[in-house]
Enzyme design. Structure first.
Site, PDB file in Angstrom:
ATOM      1  N   ARG A 188       5.199  11.046  -2.384  1.00 12.87           N
ATOM      2  CA  ARG A 188       4.826  10.629  -0.941  1.00 12.87           C
ATOM      3  C   ARG A 188       6.123  11.136  -0.174  1.00 12.87           C
ATOM      4  NH1 ARG A 188       4.756   4.494   1.248  1.00 12.87           N
ATOM      5  NH2 ARG A 188       3.855   5.198   3.185  1.00 12.87           N
TER       6      ARG A 188
ATOM      7  N   PRO B 150       0.787  -1.160   0.007  1.00 14.29           N
ATOM      8  CA  PRO B 150      -0.221  -0.088   0.275  1.00 14.29           C
ATOM      9  C   PRO B 150       0.821   1.163  -0.087  1.00 14.29           C
ATOM     10  CG  PRO B 150       0.002  -1.093   2.173  1.00 14.29           C
ATOM     11  CD  PRO B 150       0.483  -2.232   0.941  1.00 14.29           C
ATOM     12  N   ASN B 151       0.334   2.166  -0.602  1.00 17.50           N
ATOM     13  CA  ASN B 151       0.990   3.550  -0.738  1.00 17.50           C
ATOM     14  C   ASN B 151       2.190   3.661  -1.390  1.00 17.50           C
ATOM     15  OD1 ASN B 151      -1.333   4.927   0.696  1.00 17.50           O
ATOM     16  ND2 ASN B 151      -0.472   3.895   2.353  1.00 17.50           N
TER      17      ASN B 151
ATOM     18  N   ARG C  27      12.771   5.347  12.579  1.00 15.11           N
ATOM     19  CA  ARG C  27      11.389   5.926  12.529  1.00 15.11           C
ATOM     20  C   ARG C  27      10.693   5.707  13.839  1.00 15.11           C
ATOM     21  NH1 ARG C  27       9.109   5.239   7.000  1.00 15.11           N
ATOM     22  NH2 ARG C  27       7.727   6.997   7.504  1.00 15.11           N
TER      23      ARG C  27
ATOM     24  N   TYR D 258      11.088   9.040   1.358  1.00 11.97           N
ATOM     25  CA  TYR D 258      11.181   7.975   0.365  1.00 11.97           C
ATOM     26  C   TYR D 258      11.929   8.293  -1.071  1.00 11.97           C
ATOM     27  CZ  TYR D 258       7.922   5.811   3.438  1.00 11.97           C
ATOM     28  OH  TYR D 258       7.214   5.278   4.534  1.00 11.97           O
TER      29      TYR D 258
ATOM     30  N   ASN E 258       8.392  -5.140  -0.414  1.00 10.58           N
ATOM     31  CA  ASN E 258       7.985  -4.303   0.203  1.00 10.58           C
ATOM     32  C   ASN E 258       6.502  -4.054   0.565  1.00 10.58           C
ATOM     33  OD1 ASN E 258       7.657  -1.546   1.612  1.00 10.58           O
ATOM     34  ND2 ASN E 258       8.945  -0.752   0.058  1.00 10.58           N
TER      35      ASN E 258
ATOM     36  N   ALA F  91       2.902  -0.595   5.063  1.00  8.16           N
ATOM     37  CA  ALA F  91       2.349  -0.766   6.392  1.00  8.16           C
ATOM     38  C   ALA F  91       1.990  -2.040   6.841  1.00  8.16           C
ATOM     39  CB  ALA F  91       1.381   0.202   6.599  1.00  8.16           C
TER      40      ALA F  91
ATOM     41  N   ARG G 228       6.881   1.236  13.652  1.00  7.60           N
ATOM     42  CA  ARG G 228       7.581   0.651  12.382  1.00  7.60           C
ATOM     43  C   ARG G 228       8.542  -0.270  12.755  1.00  7.60           C
ATOM     44  NH1 ARG G 228       5.294   3.829   8.373  1.00  7.60           N
ATOM     45  NH2 ARG G 228       4.859   5.938   9.049  1.00  7.60           N
TER      46      ARG G 228
ATOM     47  N   HIS H  97      12.505  -2.407   2.933  1.00  8.07           N
ATOM     48  CA  HIS H  97      11.994  -1.001   3.272  1.00  8.07           C
ATOM     49  C   HIS H  97      12.796  -0.030   2.645  1.00  8.07           C
ATOM     50  CE1 HIS H  97       9.397  -2.904   5.482  1.00  8.07           C
ATOM     51  NE2 HIS H  97      10.117  -3.885   6.170  1.00  8.07           N
ATOM     52  N   ILE H  98      12.275   1.036   1.938  1.00  2.30           N
ATOM     53  CA  ILE H  98      13.027   1.966   1.300  1.00  2.30           C
ATOM     54  C   ILE H  98      13.828   2.808   2.488  1.00  2.30           C
ATOM     55  CG2 ILE H  98      12.788   4.231   0.212  1.00  2.30           C
ATOM     56  CD1 ILE H  98      10.359   2.844  -1.403  1.00  2.30           C
ATOM     57  N   SER H  99      12.877   3.351   3.385  1.00  3.80           N
ATOM     58  CA  SER H  99      13.440   3.989   4.718  1.00  3.80           C
ATOM     59  C   SER H  99      14.102   3.080   5.646  1.00  3.80           C
ATOM     60  CB  SER H  99      12.512   4.579   5.187  1.00  3.80           C
ATOM     61  OG  SER H  99      11.396   3.998   5.622  1.00  3.80           O
TER      62      SER H  99
ATOM     63  N   ASP I   6       2.021 -15.843   7.171  1.00  2.00           N
ATOM     64  CA  ASP I   6       1.479 -16.915   6.981  1.00  2.00           C
ATOM     65  C   ASP I   6       1.811 -17.453   5.426  1.00  2.00           C
ATOM     66  OD1 ASP I   6       0.942 -17.491   9.259  1.00  2.00           O
ATOM     67  OD2 ASP I   6      -1.533 -17.267   9.121  1.00  2.00           O
TER      68      ASP I   6
ATOM     69  N   HIS J 279       3.804  -4.251   9.312  1.00  3.19           N
ATOM     70  CA  HIS J 279       3.704  -4.250  10.674  1.00  3.19           C
ATOM     71  C   HIS J 279       2.251  -4.649  11.278  1.00  3.19           C
ATOM     72  CE1 HIS J 279       7.059  -1.417   9.863  1.00  3.19           C
ATOM     73  NE2 HIS J 279       6.197  -0.493   9.301  1.00  3.19           N
TER      74      HIS J 279
ATOM     75  N   GLU K 295      12.526  -9.066   2.546  1.00  3.11           N
ATOM     76  CA  GLU K 295      11.873  -8.088   3.114  1.00  3.11           C
ATOM     77  C   GLU K 295      12.591  -6.687   2.899  1.00  3.11           C
ATOM     78  OE1 GLU K 295      10.733  -8.253   7.469  1.00  3.11           O
ATOM     79  OE2 GLU K 295      10.444  -6.113   7.502  1.00  3.11           O
TER      80      GLU K 295
HETATM   81  C1  DQA Z   1       8.059   1.143   4.169  1.00  5.29           C
HETATM   82  C2  DQA Z   1       8.112   1.496   5.560  1.00  5.29           C
HETATM   83  C3  DQA Z   1       6.752   1.315   6.305  1.00  5.29           C
HETATM   84  O1  DQA Z   1       6.793   1.465   7.577  1.00  5.29           O
HETATM   85  C4  DQA Z   1       5.788   2.220   5.575  1.00  5.29           C
HETATM   86  O2  DQA Z   1       4.394   1.923   6.219  1.00  5.29           O
HETATM   87  C5  DQA Z   1       5.795   2.009   3.976  1.00  5.29           C
HETATM   88  C6  DQA Z   1       6.989   2.089   3.392  1.00  5.29           C
HETATM   89  C7  DQA Z   1       9.550   1.602   3.366  1.00  5.29           C
HETATM   90  O3  DQA Z   1       9.676   1.131   2.192  1.00  5.29           O
HETATM   91  O4  DQA Z   1      10.376   2.413   4.212  1.00  5.29           O
HETATM   92  O5  DQA Z   1       4.689   2.241   3.432  1.00  5.29           O
HETATM   93  O6  DQA Z   1       7.976  -0.184   3.730  1.00  5.29           O
END
Ligand code: DQA
Length: 163
Positions: free
Chosen positions: A30, A22-23, A124, A35, A91, A94, A128, A117-119, A104, A97, A115
């Site tokens: 964003r 998502p997002n 943070r 990011y 990725n 959210a 997270r 994450h960009i950040s 599963d 979390h 797994e």
């Molecule tokens: C994220 C970090 C997550 O906490 C956040 O909800 C995202 C992006 C990242 O790529 O840093 O949507 O996965």
């Protein structure tokens, strides 16, 4: 070199799934301080270049819906069972979390999964810091910006070569 298996003289190229939750469709606009300025399309091109370097096929997807992400992991799992998957870069945004269902699916399919994450999620908010996915992931990568996607694909290719 092509990363694949020989079936009756033809090389079957292995596939990498890069899945975005998502997002992540909002990349580029964003929270650019967190990011960066690259769009999801830019990330797709980086992943395509990384896969091309390693002779891997790419499936690149984004969805804001948990069930759709589950279906793609199941699809990757079928390739994994056939020996045709190099791995999955996820990725989950959210859902990282919150989603026991994604954990599963990863465990249930047995896919090799990074797994991502960009950040740097650990620098943070505390919500997270917990991931349902890390325990079932082969590796976790965070804080490399969008360059992390290419690095994750490089790592999957090296795991393939070592296997
Ligand atoms: C994220 C970090 C997550 O906490 C956040 O909800 C995202 C992006 C990242 O790529 O840093 O949507 O996965």
């Amino acid at each position: 070199m092509l990363a694949g298996r020989l079936v009756q003289g033809a090389v079957l190229v292995k596939t990498v799934f890069v899945l975005n939750g998502p997002n992540l469709n909002l990349l580029g606009t964003r929270e650019p301080a967190v990011y960066g300025a690259h769009t999801l399309a830019d990330v797709g091109q980086m992943c395509a270049a990384a896969c091309a370097r390693h002779g891997l096929a790419l499936r690149f997807h984004q969805s804001n819906h948990e069930g759709v992400l589950l279906d793609w992991i199941h699809e990757a799992g079928r390739l994994h069972a056939a020996g045709d998957l190099a791995g999955v870069v996820l990725n989950a945004g959210a859902y990282t979390h919150t989603s026991i269902a994604l954990a599963d699916a990863i465990k249930g399919t047995g896919v090799t999964l990074v797994e991502l994450h960009i950040s740097n999620v650990f620098a943070r908010e505390s919500f997270r810091h917990h991931s349902y996915l890390s325990a079932v992931a082969r590796a976790v990568m965070c804080g490399f910006g969008v360059q992390g996607y290419g690095l994750a694909i490089d790592a999957l290719a090296q795991m393939q070569a070592a296997a």
